[in-house]
Motif scaffolding. Structure first.
Motif, mmCIF file in Angstrom:
data_model
loop_
_atom_site.group_PDB
_atom_site.id
_atom_site.type_symbol
_atom_site.label_atom_id
_atom_site.label_comp_id
_atom_site.label_asym_id
_atom_site.label_seq_id
_atom_site.Cartn_x
_atom_site.Cartn_y
_atom_site.Cartn_z
ATOM 1 N N GLU A 130 40.722 97.429 -26.948
ATOM 2 C CA GLU A 130 41.396 97.493 -28.254
ATOM 3 C C GLU A 130 40.729 96.128 -28.904
ATOM 4 O O GLU A 130 40.337 96.139 -30.056
ATOM 5 C CB GLU A 130 42.670 97.139 -28.403
ATOM 6 N N GLY A 131 40.654 94.944 -28.054
ATOM 7 C CA GLY A 131 40.043 93.710 -28.849
ATOM 8 C C GLY A 131 38.592 93.922 -29.014
ATOM 9 O O GLY A 131 38.089 93.518 -30.396
ATOM 10 N N VAL A 132 37.693 94.745 -28.551
ATOM 11 C CA VAL A 132 36.466 94.955 -29.001
ATOM 12 C C VAL A 132 36.375 95.920 -30.364
ATOM 13 O O VAL A 132 35.559 95.430 -30.995
ATOM 14 C CB VAL A 132 35.933 95.888 -27.702
ATOM 15 N N ALA A 133 37.200 96.916 -30.012
ATOM 16 C CA ALA A 133 37.251 97.590 -31.407
ATOM 17 C C ALA A 133 37.657 97.034 -32.667
ATOM 18 O O ALA A 133 37.058 97.178 -33.829
ATOM 19 C CB ALA A 133 38.147 98.812 -31.241
ATOM 20 N N ALA A 134 38.661 96.054 -32.596
ATOM 21 C CA ALA A 134 39.156 95.183 -33.591
ATOM 22 C C ALA A 134 37.874 94.264 -34.096
ATOM 23 O O ALA A 134 37.831 93.928 -35.330
ATOM 24 C CB ALA A 134 40.361 94.382 -33.128
ATOM 25 N N VAL A 135 37.002 93.485 -33.259
ATOM 26 C CA VAL A 135 36.137 92.717 -33.825
ATOM 27 C C VAL A 135 34.711 93.463 -34.316
ATOM 28 O O VAL A 135 33.938 92.851 -35.069
ATOM 29 C CB VAL A 135 35.777 91.591 -32.680
ATOM 30 N N LEU A 136 34.640 94.627 -33.821
ATOM 31 C CA LEU A 136 33.510 95.579 -34.162
ATOM 32 C C LEU A 136 33.195 95.607 -35.601
ATOM 33 O O LEU A 136 32.049 95.532 -36.063
ATOM 34 C CB LEU A 136 33.304 96.801 -33.315
#
Length: 221
Positions: A130-136
């Motif tokens: 989820e964190g990766v998706a948020a910063v992407l």
């Protein structure tokens, strides 16, 4: 042309393609390319982006600390340093050409605060994916906007420098590395849905960030 992929990243992009279309239609970006964007709107953007990148670097450092493998940790740690370098380099160049108060004399605006809070919540309380998706979106939307605007550039040299920074090959290679990592995540249906929600929220904030500068957003009280 937008880099639409299959698998994890492709699903994320497909779920927010309507938001990216709205980004491209925003008058802030139109004003960049035709040179009519008011200088005070661009300065507002640069100042708020400086505040935002400080928070973004914190989010990337958190991702690095939670990474499940050393290559991923090293990549996000390097990108966190790069976000600060942009603040100290490119933004300082822009601010040297713009009149106004020092960055630290202007507080982060409502949209800036909200976007950073969303990122920090995602990377600290959500799953790592989820964190990766948020910063992407901060990577990917900027790369696609840069590619879209680069052929037109801008008659204003200041704005042309901004377009070149995000439409160039160096930035594209950074984005590709994050997309490759995203496509190796292979989340299950529930986590994919959470990732899509985080990605879409961040993409909304990308539109809101440009809109805030177009409106010269400040705190009402």
């Amino acid at each position: 042309m937008t880099d639409v992929r299959t698998s994890t990243s492709g699903l994320l992009w497909a779920g927010s393609e309507d938001l990216y279309a709205a980004v491209l239609e925003h008058p802030f970006l139109a004003g960049l390319t035709d040179g009519t964007l008011p200088r005070d709107a661009f300065r507002h953007y640069v100042v708020q982006d400086t505040h935002y990148l400080r928070g973004y670097a914190r989010a990337l450092r958190a991702l690095a600390a939670r990474a499940p493998d050393e290559p991923s940790a090293a990549m996000f740690a390097e990108h966190a340093v790069g976000a600060v370098a942009v603040e100290q380099g490119l933004h300082e160049e822009f601010l040297d050409d713009l009149d106004g108060a020092p960055v630290d004399a202007v507080p982060p605006g409502p949209t800036t605060r909200a976007y950073v809070d969303h990122l920090l919540t995602a990377v600290h309380t959500g799953s790592w994916a989820e964190g990766v998706a948020a910063v992407l979106p901060c990577y990917w939307v900027y790369r696609e906007v840069g590619r879209e605007l680069l052929p037109r550039s801008s008659p204003d040299p200041l704005y042309a420098r901004w377009v070149a920074a995000y439409g160039g090959d160096d930035f594209s290679a950074v984005v590709d590395a994050v997309l490759d990592l995203t496509d190796r995540l292979a989340p299950g249906p529930r986590e994919q849905a959470l990732m899509e929600s985080a990605f879409r929220t961040s993409t909304r904030y990308e539109w809101m960030f440009w809109d805030a500068s177009w409106r010269l957003e400040g705190w009402p009280l």
